[in-house]
Design an enzyme around this catalytic site. Structure first.
Site, mmCIF file in Angstrom:
data_model
loop_
_atom_site.group_PDB
_atom_site.id
_atom_site.type_symbol
_atom_site.label_atom_id
_atom_site.label_comp_id
_atom_site.label_asym_id
_atom_site.label_seq_id
_atom_site.Cartn_x
_atom_site.Cartn_y
_atom_site.Cartn_z
ATOM 1 C CB SER A 100 -1.051 -0.107 1.174
ATOM 2 O OG SER A 100 -1.539 1.088 1.034
ATOM 3 C CB SER A 101 1.987 3.420 -2.013
ATOM 4 O OG SER A 101 1.287 3.525 -3.190
#
Length: 334
Positions: A100-101
């Site tokens: 995730s970013s």
């Protein structure tokens, strides 16, 4: 438009955070982004640091974590200025892999502008991440208009906490984004913040006629308009001009094919961004040498000459014309 929220006191000093956020907005505007004053206001008022209380940077021997809770003032300052730099941030790792970013703010601004939302629209976001993009949408449209889906329950739980801390309460669902969210359909807009191998057939089916779908695919961003036909919904449109690299969508949709073996191709061509885009778009369909011949013959086309059509249980990519000679099938659900 969503009501203005009074931001709570952030963990970082208010003045430093506000100054950093203002500088980011000015930077994006100077580069030609945030031309819509409503989005400019959203970026100026939504506190990104509440959504990214920590992130990871490459350090010696692996990743280094920077966060608001760090006891060292210098590291806290690195965290805050990293949050308000115009770059993507790694926000969650699992077994050493990025899952995730938080996307680059100027790219988020470009995508939200291309989404062309209007008052009264409902939006489905695929890929909640830390919740920052959902907050920007909720700021623009109001909480009830925004639904965000992510596969990982830890990600959705964290995003809900971040959103609540910033004063936003859109609907955040834990589920497979490839399936959409039929219980809250129909939607006027769908935006994905994760790379896809193809467009999930469920998405056009959950859209109103005239809806737009914006999704990363093959290192680009494709913008599709949904039309009702006698045979069901049909979604079609071109890629935007910009390159785009996101974390892959996880779930029932298998990952995209990797690039084929490129031996024998000229080294300078293999490194060309636009040629690699074509290779990714036609993976499993065109031999790399055929792709190179096409690319040279067509004058090394920019991304916006390519497009995608989805309908009647199949979908295909094309150059210039959906019914023209340069078309390639995309395997639905591959």
């Amino acid at each position: 438009m969503g009501a203005h929220r009074q931001s709570p006191s952030p963990s970082a000093p208010d003045a430093e955070a506000d100054a950093a956020r203002d500088a980011l907005v000015r930077e994006i505007v100077a580069r030609g982004g945030l031309t819509d004053p409503v989005w400019r206001t959203a970026f100026a008022e939504v506190p990104r640091h509440l959504f990214v209380p920590f992130f990871y940077v490459h350090g010696i021997g692996g990743y280094e974590r920077l966060g608001a809770e760090d006891a060292d003032p210098g590291r806290r300052s690195r965290w805050l200025h990293g949050v308000y730099a115009d770059g993507a941030l790694a926000t969650r790792l699992k077994d050493g892999e990025l899952v995730s970013s938080s996307s680059q703010p100027s790219l988020m601004a470009l995508m939200l502008d291309a989404l062309d939302v209007r008052d009264g629209h409902t939006v489905l976001e695929i890929g909640t991440g830390p919740g920052y993009n959902a907050a920007l949408l909720a700021h623009r449209l109001g909480d009830p208009a925004v639904t965000s889906v992510d596969l990982d329950p830890e990600i959705t739980a964290s995003a809900r906490d971040h959103l609540a801390a910033a004063g936003y309460h859109p609907t955040v669902i834990t589920g497979d984004g490839a399936l959409g969210c039929p219980e809250r359909a129909p939607y006027d807009r769908i935006i994905a913040t994760c790379t896809l191998p193809s467009i999930p057939p469920s998405w056009p089916e959950q859209c109103r006629p005239g809806a737009l779908i914006l999704a990363p695919l093959a290192t680009g961003l494709v913008l599709l308009e949904v039309r009702a036909t006698a045979h069901g919904p049909r979604a079609e449109g071109h890629f935007l001009h910009t390159p785009a690299y996101f974390v892959p969508l996880r779930g029932a949709l298998p990952p995209a094919d990797g690039l084929p073996y490129l031996g024998g191709l000229p080294r300078q061509v293999v490194g060309e961004d636009l040629f690699r885009f074509l290779l990714t778009l036609t993976a499993g369909t065109l031999d790399p040498h055929e792709a190179l011949s096409l690319w040279e013959r067509e004058g090394r086309p920019q991304r916006e000459r390519y497009g995608i059509t989805v309908g009647q249980g199949r979908q295909w990519a094309w150059l210039d014309d959906p019914q023209g000679p340069c078309t390639w099938p995309l395997a639905v659900g591959r």
